[in-house]
Design a protein around this motif. Structure first.
Motif, PDB file in Angstrom:
ATOM      1  N   ASP A  91      46.497   8.383 139.759  1.00 24.68           N
ATOM      2  CA  ASP A  91      47.820   8.767 140.522  1.00 24.68           C
ATOM      3  C   ASP A  91      48.942   7.608 140.406  1.00 24.68           C
ATOM      4  O   ASP A  91      48.409   6.337 140.401  1.00 24.68           O
ATOM      5  CB  ASP A  91      47.563   9.069 142.135  1.00 24.68           C
ATOM      6  N   VAL A  92      50.193   7.651 140.164  1.00 25.79           N
ATOM      7  CA  VAL A  92      51.114   6.710 140.214  1.00 25.79           C
ATOM      8  C   VAL A  92      52.144   7.139 141.220  1.00 25.79           C
ATOM      9  O   VAL A  92      52.950   8.241 141.076  1.00 25.79           O
ATOM     10  CB  VAL A  92      51.723   6.398 138.731  1.00 25.79           C
ATOM     11  N   SER A  93      52.673   6.311 142.065  1.00 25.97           N
ATOM     12  CA  SER A  93      53.645   6.501 143.081  1.00 25.97           C
ATOM     13  C   SER A  93      55.134   5.821 142.658  1.00 25.97           C
ATOM     14  O   SER A  93      54.956   4.829 141.736  1.00 25.97           O
ATOM     15  CB  SER A  93      53.266   6.037 144.446  1.00 25.97           C
ATOM     16  N   TYR A  94      55.986   6.724 142.800  1.00 19.09           N
ATOM     17  CA  TYR A  94      57.270   6.063 142.283  1.00 19.09           C
ATOM     18  C   TYR A  94      58.446   6.628 143.296  1.00 19.09           C
ATOM     19  O   TYR A  94      58.252   7.740 144.089  1.00 19.09           O
ATOM     20  CB  TYR A  94      57.471   6.288 141.006  1.00 19.09           C
ATOM     21  N   GLY A  95      59.566   5.937 143.278  1.00 21.28           N
ATOM     22  CA  GLY A  95      60.693   6.591 143.829  1.00 21.28           C
ATOM     23  C   GLY A  95      60.645   6.598 145.421  1.00 21.28           C
ATOM     24  O   GLY A  95      59.953   5.819 145.997  1.00 21.28           O
ATOM     25  N   ASP A  96      61.380   7.820 145.990  1.00 25.78           N
ATOM     26  CA  ASP A  96      61.087   7.974 147.524  1.00 25.78           C
ATOM     27  C   ASP A  96      59.937   8.615 147.719  1.00 25.78           C
ATOM     28  O   ASP A  96      60.162   9.837 148.073  1.00 25.78           O
ATOM     29  CB  ASP A  96      62.399   8.380 148.003  1.00 25.78           C
ATOM     30  N   ASP A  97      58.708   8.012 147.807  1.00 24.69           N
ATOM     31  CA  ASP A  97      57.588   8.857 148.193  1.00 24.69           C
ATOM     32  C   ASP A  97      57.094   9.924 147.228  1.00 24.69           C
ATOM     33  O   ASP A  97      56.665  10.949 147.712  1.00 24.69           O
ATOM     34  CB  ASP A  97      57.684   9.255 149.524  1.00 24.69           C
ATOM     35  N   LYS A  98      57.312   9.730 145.931  1.00 23.16           N
ATOM     36  CA  LYS A  98      56.800  10.713 144.954  1.00 23.16           C
ATOM     37  C   LYS A  98      55.840  10.097 144.193  1.00 23.16           C
ATOM     38  O   LYS A  98      55.482   9.133 144.127  1.00 23.16           O
ATOM     39  CB  LYS A  98      57.994  11.017 143.968  1.00 23.16           C
ATOM     40  N   MET A 153      53.230  17.413 135.318  1.00 28.12           N
ATOM     41  CA  MET A 153      54.629  17.235 135.482  1.00 28.12           C
ATOM     42  C   MET A 153      54.978  17.419 136.799  1.00 28.12           C
ATOM     43  O   MET A 153      54.590  18.273 137.620  1.00 28.12           O
ATOM     44  CB  MET A 153      55.410  18.103 134.530  1.00 28.12           C
ATOM     45  N   PRO A 154      56.053  16.688 137.370  1.00 28.19           N
ATOM     46  CA  PRO A 154      56.596  16.966 138.769  1.00 28.19           C
ATOM     47  C   PRO A 154      56.966  18.253 139.052  1.00 28.19           C
ATOM     48  O   PRO A 154      57.568  19.242 138.099  1.00 28.19           O
ATOM     49  CB  PRO A 154      57.977  16.191 138.598  1.00 28.19           C
ATOM     50  N   GLY A 155      56.449  18.856 140.188  1.00 30.40           N
ATOM     51  CA  GLY A 155      56.551  20.334 140.487  1.00 30.40           C
ATOM     52  C   GLY A 155      55.234  21.080 140.322  1.00 30.40           C
ATOM     53  O   GLY A 155      55.109  22.257 140.545  1.00 30.40           O
ATOM     54  N   TYR A 156      54.247  20.441 139.685  1.00 32.81           N
ATOM     55  CA  TYR A 156      52.971  20.971 139.263  1.00 32.81           C
ATOM     56  C   TYR A 156      51.665  20.366 139.594  1.00 32.81           C
ATOM     57  O   TYR A 156      51.741  19.109 139.768  1.00 32.81           O
ATOM     58  CB  TYR A 156      52.963  21.202 137.518  1.00 32.81           C
ATOM     59  N   GLY A 157      50.788  21.113 139.816  1.00 31.18           N
ATOM     60  CA  GLY A 157      49.269  20.181 139.979  1.00 31.18           C
ATOM     61  C   GLY A 157      49.280  19.644 141.160  1.00 31.18           C
ATOM     62  O   GLY A 157      49.831  19.898 142.388  1.00 31.18           O
ATOM     63  N   GLN A 158      48.732  18.313 140.886  1.00 30.92           N
ATOM     64  CA  GLN A 158      48.548  17.339 142.159  1.00 30.92           C
ATOM     65  C   GLN A 158      49.732  16.332 142.237  1.00 30.92           C
ATOM     66  O   GLN A 158      49.720  15.279 143.137  1.00 30.92           O
ATOM     67  CB  GLN A 158      47.399  16.580 142.062  1.00 30.92           C
ATOM     68  N   SER A 159      50.930  16.666 141.314  1.00 30.96           N
ATOM     69  CA  SER A 159      52.208  15.693 141.472  1.00 30.96           C
ATOM     70  C   SER A 159      52.965  16.239 142.651  1.00 30.96           C
ATOM     71  O   SER A 159      52.702  17.410 143.029  1.00 30.96           O
ATOM     72  CB  SER A 159      52.905  15.922 139.956  1.00 30.96           C
ATOM     73  N   THR A 160      53.886  15.709 142.942  1.00 33.14           N
ATOM     74  CA  THR A 160      54.896  16.018 143.817  1.00 33.14           C
ATOM     75  C   THR A 160      55.724  17.164 143.635  1.00 33.14           C
ATOM     76  O   THR A 160      55.812  17.094 142.488  1.00 33.14           O
ATOM     77  CB  THR A 160      55.871  14.661 144.309  1.00 33.14           C
ATOM     78  N   ALA A 161      55.674  18.232 144.546  1.00 38.31           N
ATOM     79  CA  ALA A 161      56.390  19.393 144.270  1.00 38.31           C
ATOM     80  C   ALA A 161      57.021  19.738 145.158  1.00 38.31           C
ATOM     81  O   ALA A 161      57.179  20.787 145.873  1.00 38.31           O
ATOM     82  CB  ALA A 161      55.127  20.446 143.981  1.00 38.31           C
ATOM     83  N   ARG A 162      58.447  18.930 145.633  1.00 33.73           N
ATOM     84  CA  ARG A 162      59.406  19.262 146.695  1.00 33.73           C
ATOM     85  C   ARG A 162      60.162  20.126 146.433  1.00 33.73           C
ATOM     86  O   ARG A 162      60.521  20.468 145.210  1.00 33.73           O
ATOM     87  CB  ARG A 162      60.081  17.895 147.132  1.00 33.73           C
ATOM     88  N   HIS A 163      60.652  21.003 147.154  1.00 32.52           N
ATOM     89  CA  HIS A 163      61.776  21.916 147.274  1.00 32.52           C
ATOM     90  C   HIS A 163      63.041  21.221 147.012  1.00 32.52           C
ATOM     91  O   HIS A 163      63.987  21.328 147.826  1.00 32.52           O
ATOM     92  CB  HIS A 163      61.678  23.142 148.081  1.00 32.52           C
ATOM     93  N   GLU A 164      63.209  20.338 146.072  1.00 31.39           N
ATOM     94  CA  GLU A 164      64.649  19.761 145.720  1.00 31.39           C
ATOM     95  C   GLU A 164      65.069  19.860 144.499  1.00 31.39           C
ATOM     96  O   GLU A 164      64.229  19.194 143.467  1.00 31.39           O
ATOM     97  CB  GLU A 164      64.433  18.257 146.182  1.00 31.39           C
ATOM     98  N   VAL A 165      66.150  20.624 144.331  1.00 28.05           N
ATOM     99  CA  VAL A 165      66.575  20.982 142.943  1.00 28.05           C
ATOM    100  C   VAL A 165      66.728  19.693 141.813  1.00 28.05           C
ATOM    101  O   VAL A 165      66.346  19.632 140.755  1.00 28.05           O
ATOM    102  CB  VAL A 165      67.623  21.615 142.825  1.00 28.05           C
TER     103      VAL A 165
END
Length: 355
Positions: A8-15, A63-75
């Motif tokens: 896991d790699v963290s980046y940005g605002d809690d992603k 990729m963001p939005g998938y699997g165990q990566s962050t998948a926020r509802h932010e377009v």
């Protein structure tokens, strides 16, 4: 079979980006594989196994939005600018400064954006089905290249890309339809390809039909599809579980950023001097690179371009992994011999004896 580890790699605002890795962490030349819609990192298992065995360090993120990566509802999380930020964090986490970047579908768009914005971190760019300088530029990058002999503008305004317009007009409805039977949808999508009959893609009539599969009220259930998917059962099972965990919202939001993507990548001239390889899929009726002009911008912007054609559908690296792995291996050997594992330290010596 290679050992695959999870990170896991963290980046940005809690992603967070979750990724799979195989091969020697310290000295294996780095290959980064980016999946598209819909998939997760595990769908690159054939490449993770094959290239680790050869001595490469092979990495595949959810990729963001998938699997165990962050998948926020932010377009905006799924704009090319945001996705490139995530990929740069991923690269940094590997401890490397550059890599061979490989992308399929939207993963090709993201890899192309990395090459456009940060060419210094790209030793070589490899895209499957989606050529460089197209989808990452938004509508203006691919809509003008539709083959209007197949898709007359008065009947098919958006050509085979009509399904993308459907996202913009009916996003929540489309996502809800996908989420109503994820296992069935994925099994239906990942079936063996067949030689094209009509050159008209079913994706060209999505809005006219009222949705996917001819406007069916929901995807077919898995038990309605007798044939197995094109990927191994364990890979398919994990992908389904991961897609059921996130749903389709984040992955589908990649289609909602065409305008901002055009601005972001349009600021750069985008000329590439590093080696680039593109893999055509002859049976892909959406990413049609054989009868349309879709590959032309790539040819204009890449000074060192290799093209490979495989007789297969859109899921080229899943349906024909051996052919894809062989093409990538030859490409690296020919264009980046210094990246071959052990090239600089193995003492490889060739002698010829005249008899």
């Amino acid at each position: 079979m290679a050992t695959i580890t999870e990170h896991d790699v963290s980046y940005g605002d809690d992603k967070k980006i979750h990724y799979l890795a195989s091969g020697p962490a310290e000295n294996g030349p780095l290959i980064i594989c980016l999946h598209g819609w819909p998939a997760t990192a595990i769908t690159w298992k054939s490449q993770l196994d094959a290239f680790a065995t050869l001595g490469f360090r092979c990495v595949a993120p959810d990729m963001p939005g998938y699997g165990q990566s962050t998948a926020r509802h932010e377009v905006s999380d799924y704009s090319q600018q945001s996705l490139v930020t995530g990929m740069m964090a991923l690269l940094s986490h590997t401890g490397r400064k550059s890599a061979v970047w490989v992308g399929h579908d939207w993963g090709a768009g993201v890899a192309s954006s990395v090459a456009t914005q940060h060419p210094e971190v790209v030793k070589a760019l490899v895209t499957l089905c989606v050529p460089y300088r197209t989808i990452e530029l938004g509508w203006k990058g691919f809509l003008p290249l539709v083959n209007r002999e197949i898709y007359p503008a008065e009947e098919y305004e958006y050509g085979q890309w009509d399904y993308m317009k459907n996202y913009e007009e009916n996003f929540e409805k489309a996502v809800a339809w996908f989420d109503s039977d994820i296992a069935g949808l994925l099994k239906a999508v990942m079936q063996p390809s067949k030689p094209a009959g009509s050159r008209i893609s079913p994706f060209a009539n999505i809005r006219k039909d009222g949705g996917f599969f001819g406007g069916a009220p929901k995807p077919p259930s898995a038990d309605m599809i007798p044939q197995a998917p094109i990927i191994p059962a364990d890979v398919f099972s994990r992908m389904v579980k991961e897609m059921e965990g996130t749903g389709f919202w984040g992955g589908s939001a990649y289609y909602m950023n065409h305008e901002s993507n055009g601005v972001y990548n349009g600021r750069k001239e985008g000329k590439l001097s590093m080696p680039v390889m593109f893999i055509h899929a002859t049976r892909d009726l959406v990413c049609d690179t054989k009868t349309s002009r879709l590959a032309e911008p790539m040819r204009e912007h890449c000074s060192n371009l290799t093209e490979v054609t495989i007789d297969v559908g859109h899921w080229v690296q899943l349906e024909k992994p051996q052919e894809v792995n062989a093409a990538l291996t030859r490409f690296i050997l020919e264009e980046l011999p210094g990246e071959w594992p052990g090239f600089w330290e193995s003492g490889y010596t060739k002698r010829k004896t005249i008899l």
